[in-house]
Design a protein around this motif. Structure first.
Motif, PDB file in Angstrom:
ATOM      1  N   ARG A 192       0.813  -1.217   0.000  1.00 12.31           N
ATOM      2  CA  ARG A 192       0.000   0.000   0.000  1.00 12.31           C
ATOM      3  C   ARG A 192       0.844   1.263   0.000  1.00 12.31           C
ATOM      4  N   ARG A 193       2.148   1.163  -0.287  1.00 15.81           N
ATOM      5  CA  ARG A 193       2.986   2.347  -0.268  1.00 15.81           C
ATOM      6  C   ARG A 193       2.661   3.243  -1.452  1.00 15.81           C
ATOM      7  N   GLN A 198       6.040   8.620  -4.948  1.00 19.57           N
ATOM      8  CA  GLN A 198       6.009   9.968  -5.540  1.00 19.57           C
ATOM      9  C   GLN A 198       4.619  10.603  -5.446  1.00 19.57           C
ATOM     10  N   SER A 199       3.895  10.247  -4.371  1.00 17.79           N
ATOM     11  CA  SER A 199       2.556  10.800  -4.122  1.00 17.79           C
ATOM     12  C   SER A 199       1.597  10.540  -5.284  1.00 17.79           C
ATOM     13  N   ARG A 200       1.901   9.492  -6.075  1.00 18.88           N
ATOM     14  CA  ARG A 200       1.071   9.266  -7.264  1.00 18.88           C
ATOM     15  C   ARG A 200       0.705   7.794  -7.460  1.00 18.88           C
ATOM     16  N   TYR A 201       1.657   6.885  -7.287  1.00 22.03           N
ATOM     17  CA  TYR A 201       1.418   5.478  -7.625  1.00 22.03           C
ATOM     18  C   TYR A 201       1.208   4.664  -6.347  1.00 22.03           C
ATOM     19  N   GLN A 202      -0.024   4.200  -6.164  1.00 21.49           N
ATOM     20  CA  GLN A 202      -0.383   3.418  -4.986  1.00 21.49           C
ATOM     21  C   GLN A 202      -0.137   1.939  -5.274  1.00 21.49           C
ATOM     22  N   LEU A 203       0.839   1.331  -4.569  1.00 23.40           N
ATOM     23  CA  LEU A 203       1.131  -0.085  -4.768  1.00 23.40           C
ATOM     24  C   LEU A 203       0.019  -0.917  -4.140  1.00 23.40           C
ATOM     25  N   GLY A 223      15.285 -11.356  -9.909  1.00 26.75           N
ATOM     26  CA  GLY A 223      16.614 -11.006  -9.452  1.00 26.75           C
ATOM     27  C   GLY A 223      16.841  -9.516  -9.345  1.00 26.75           C
ATOM     28  N   MET A 224      16.143  -8.726 -10.164  1.00 27.73           N
ATOM     29  CA  MET A 224      16.379  -7.289 -10.164  1.00 27.73           C
ATOM     30  C   MET A 224      15.420  -6.521  -9.273  1.00 27.73           C
ATOM     31  N   GLY A 225      14.380  -7.153  -8.772  1.00 29.16           N
ATOM     32  CA  GLY A 225      13.451  -6.426  -7.928  1.00 29.16           C
ATOM     33  C   GLY A 225      12.075  -7.032  -7.942  1.00 29.16           C
ATOM     34  N   GLU A 226      11.054  -6.177  -7.827  1.00 35.05           N
ATOM     35  CA  GLU A 226       9.673  -6.626  -7.709  1.00 35.05           C
ATOM     36  C   GLU A 226       8.795  -5.883  -8.710  1.00 35.05           C
ATOM     37  N   VAL A 227       7.680  -6.523  -9.077  1.00 32.04           N
ATOM     38  CA  VAL A 227       6.675  -5.894  -9.930  1.00 32.04           C
ATOM     39  C   VAL A 227       5.361  -5.861  -9.166  1.00 32.04           C
ATOM     40  N   TRP A 228       4.751  -4.667  -9.109  1.00 33.70           N
ATOM     41  CA  TRP A 228       3.517  -4.466  -8.362  1.00 33.70           C
ATOM     42  C   TRP A 228       2.400  -4.004  -9.292  1.00 33.70           C
ATOM     43  N   ARG A 229       1.201  -4.491  -9.004  1.00 37.20           N
ATOM     44  CA  ARG A 229       0.016  -3.862  -9.592  1.00 37.20           C
ATOM     45  C   ARG A 229      -0.254  -2.617  -8.782  1.00 37.20           C
ATOM     46  N   ALA A 230      -0.446  -1.497  -9.456  1.00 35.27           N
ATOM     47  CA  ALA A 230      -0.595  -0.227  -8.757  1.00 35.27           C
ATOM     48  C   ALA A 230      -1.685   0.605  -9.420  1.00 35.27           C
ATOM     49  N   ARG A 231      -2.080   1.653  -8.708  1.00 33.22           N
ATOM     50  CA  ARG A 231      -3.070   2.592  -9.244  1.00 33.22           C
ATOM     51  C   ARG A 231      -2.408   3.950  -9.415  1.00 33.22           C
ATOM     52  N   ASP A 232      -2.544   4.484 -10.632  1.00 28.73           N
ATOM     53  CA  ASP A 232      -2.070   5.833 -10.907  1.00 28.73           C
ATOM     54  C   ASP A 232      -3.159   6.799 -10.419  1.00 28.73           C
TER      55      ASP A 232
END
Length: 748
Positions: free
Chosen positions: A4-5, A8-13, A21-30
């Motif tokens: 839920r982070r 940039q005050s815009r993309y809600q995870l 290996g390089m990180g994570e992918v989240w579904r988010a709301r713009d």
């Protein structure tokens, strides 16, 4: 990263949908635009790196994110935004609804994907790569997990900027201690493995690995040990995909093997051209008769610490994730390679239009030798031919023939073997007159050294007859076939497989000479003999029996043809399976025979069932599916259901035009069926437009005096007569008559 982070005050995870290996992918709301997106968060840039390195990483990330964001193509994932938040680099991308190819294989219980889907994916990925390569962008990490198949069937490539970033900042050196994953070895090109220069052709190699896996269920080099996988990419010629899965189209087999060439120069030069080849291949191919040449011997290197050409960073590599589970061991690969050293055949056959299909003849096995020897280069030439590089294969065989002739003499068997292959490559590149001269020279040389009845002499003579058939010199071909047959019967016996193959070819040639009764009788004899020698359900027996049915049809004996086609269909279903292409082809011909017998209601029902089966197996756009649908339209017309027939024909015509092109013969056949339907409905003005368009296309592509062009002009004249435009119709008829006289064809 906390759920839920807000970035940039815009993309809600919202939901974690992937971790790598390089990180994570989240579904988010713009929150600004009120849409759902995917946010890829790279691993935090922590204090374990010095300040200069961190600065370089950030700058490279921004540069590659801009590159990725600039890509605008339906086959590339859209990048909306990028930036850094609390030390985390992130990319905002379109949220894709679908499954990546790795997931699709897993969903399919590690079985390969349907053939039509594989070919469609290949075409779409090639199209996307063609676009990105024209922008100067190389992916560098193409693998099943980076290719998405959306719910609507579209295919998207992912992670362009990330893959380039990984290469530029040197994962192989400074970042190997950070836990960032290496490229997956199952899909790495030889030049990537060796640390050489990488360009767009490396992506094409990786694409070949991906296509191989989704088509066969296993990667081309499927060893559990990572070192063996890497050495396989570098040294081992892959098995043709069709050895795993016979129903794969031949053009697809050739394309994948070209993509998997060891050096970049041997691969297709351009992904855009590759896409066109795949699109043309999807128009359908006729199976070649005769024996196919097996792959040349496969060199398999034994992994070891001293292997040249592999950089030091490969030594501790893990195998990495592949799309499916474990496959063959390295030991099994060596055993298979040994099997591939079996004898090859010098003969070949090509499917000819209509009637009996000539089959290839047998030949000798070359002696083994390393690639530096003439024998090794001879095998390399065979390999090039197997991959469809006929011009290059011819160059290799000419060079080897010259060397062998100087060292061994013009009539040495090895010299003549090279000359034989020169003839074969000439016939495949359209130089039929030159091929005929080469085969004649080989036949004469073998007759002098081996004797006139030696199998290799007869093989060369039989190929000469085949080329004469290509040149429409069927009487001369008939004389050679008859002489070769007599010699084979004398030296091998009447029931030897090579003798029967020659009789099969002779029967075909008789049909080309218009001797239909003789052709039928000989084909019937060959089918009976093959049934005795090989068994009534053997594929070779059924091939000839299929041609017996064809001959019966040409003799207007449609009731007999129907029963014979049904016999072939039943036998093929029992031995090859109900869904095998040869079984389905026989069922199609059953429908033709029913229609010719006036049993259109039965034919209609058969074709509708065949459409369902073809759609299930090959997809709705497969050329064979459309051919069966064409049969539906024809038989609807025969039942006077012209409104339904016109609708079906129009839809098939539109699909064929889209997939095959407006000038393809199948498209023109469908367009003619549309015109026929318009005429029966009294819409002659509309029909005239179609008939004229068909005739003009045929005139451009086939010539003004080609029989199909003349048939099209006759259709045009008939339509003009229906419209009461008799003067114009007479002018067209006169033009057709003049062209027939010029060709020496008697008027109807």
């Amino acid at each position: 990263m906390t759920d839920r982070r807000l970035i940039q005050s815009r993309y809600q995870l919202l939901d974690l949908i992937g971790r790598g290996g390089m990180g994570e992918v989240w579904r988010a709301r713009d929150e600004s635009l009120g849409r759902h997106v995917a946010v890829k968060c790279l691993k935090p840039v922590g204090p374990q790196h010095d300040e200069a390195f961190t600065r370089v990483l950030r700058e490279r990330f921004r540069r590659e994110a801009r590159v990725a964001a600039a890509l605008q193509h339906r086959g590339v994932t859209v990048v909306h935004d990028f930036g850094e938040s609390d030390g985390v680099l992130y990319l905002v991308m379109e949220l894709l609804e679908g499954r990546n190819l790795s997931q699709l294989l897993e969903d399919n219980k590690q079985h390969p994907l349907p053939v039509a889907e594989v070919v469609d994916i290949a075409e779409q990925v090639a199209d996307a790569l063609g676009y990105t390569h024209r922008q100067g962008i190389v992916h560098r990490d193409l693998k099943p997990a980076n290719i998405m198949r959306l719910d609507d069937g579209a295919v998207k490539l992912c992670d362009f900027g990330i893959a380039r970033l990984g290469h530029d900042i040197g994962f192989t050196s400074r970042l190997t201690g950070t836990g960032i994953a290496m490229g997956t070895p199952h899909y790495m090109s030889p030049e990537q493995i060796s640390g050489g220069e990488v360009d767009h052709r490396s992506d094409l190699y990786s694409l070949g690995c991906v296509l191989y896996e989704i088509a066969t269920g296993v990667p081309p080099f499927d060893m559990e040990d990572s070192w063996s996988v890497l050495v396989g990419h570098r040294d081992t010629v892959p098995e043709p995909p069709r050895t795993h899965r016979a129903e794969l189209p031949r053009f697809f087999d050739e394309v994948v093997l070209e993509l998997l060439a060891k050096t970049p120069d041997e691969r297709p030069a351009d992904a855009g051209d590759l896409r066109q080849r795949i699109a043309l291949g999807r128009t359908g191919e006729q199976p070649q008769a005769g024996q196919a040449r097996p792959a040349p011997p496969v060199p398999v290197a034994t992994p070891g610490a001293g292997e040249p050409g592999l950089p030091s960073w490969t030594r501790d590599m893990t195998t990495g994730h592949k799309a499916v589970g474990a496959g063959a061991s390295a030991t099994a690969a060596v055993e298979h390679a040994t099997a591939l050293t079996a004898a090859w055949t010098t003969g070949t056959g090509q499917a000819l239009a209509g009637g009996l299909t000539p089959e290839g003849s047998g030949g000798p096995a070359p002696s083994p030798g390393p690639p530096a020897t003439p024998d090794g280069r001879h095998r390399a030439g065979l390999d090039l031919g197997r991959l469809g590089h006929w011009e290059e294969a011819g160059d290799v065989h000419r060079a080897v023939a010259t060397e062998r002739e100087q060292a061994l003499g013009p009539d040495h068997p090895d010299t003549l073997a090279s000359r034989y292959e020169i003839g074969f490559t000439l016939s495949r590149t359209g130089h039929t007159a030159d091929a005929l001269r080469e085969f004649g020279r080989v036949a004469e040389g073998r007759a002098r050294t081996l004797g006139p009845d030696h199998p290799e002499t007869l093989a060369a003579r039989q190929e000469a007859a085949y080329v004469l058939g290509q040149l429409d010199r069927h009487f001369e071909a008939h004389q050679i076939y008859a002489a070769v047959l007599a010699s084979r019967e004398r030296s091998m016996g009447p029931d030897h497989p090579d003798t029967l193959r020659c009789r099969h070819n002779l029967a075909f040639n008789l049909s080309r000479l218009g001797r239909l009764e003789d052709s039928y009788r000989m084909a019937r004899e060959v089918a009976d003999a093959r049934g005795r020698v090989l068994g009534p359900a053997h594929p070779d027996t059924l091939v000839t029996l299929y041609e017996v049915a064809y001959a019966l049809g040409r003799l207007e004996r449609w009731a007999d043809a129907l029963e014979t086609y049904r016999e072939v269909a039943r036998a093929r279903a029992g031995t090859l399976g109900a869904d095998h292409p040869d079984t389905l082809s026989a069922r199609y011909e059953v429908g033709i025979s029913l229609g010719r017998l006036g049993r259109s209601a039965e034919a209609l029902e058969l074709y509708r069932t065949l459409v369902e089966d073809r759609t299930r197996i090959g997809g709705p756009l497969d050329p064979e599916t459309l051919r069966a649908r064409h049969g539906v339209g024809v038989n609807l017309g025969r039942l006077s259901r012209w409104d339904e027939a016109l609708a079906e024909s129009r839809e098939v015509c539109a699909l064929r035009e889209r997939t095959l092109g407006p000038g393809h013969p199948d498209t023109l056949v469908s367009r003619r069926e549309v015109a026929v339907g318009l005429g029966w409905l009294g819409r002659w003005t509309d029909a005239l437009g179609d008939y004229r368009a068909i005739a003009e296309i045929r005139e451009r592509t086939l010539g003004p005096d080609h029989p199909d062009t003349l048939a099209g002009r006759n259709d045009e004249a008939h339509c003009l007569e229906q419209l009461g435009r008799g003067t114009e119709a007479v002018a067209v008829h006169r033009r057709v008559a003049d062209l027939r006289r010029q060709r020496g064809v008697p008027p109807h």
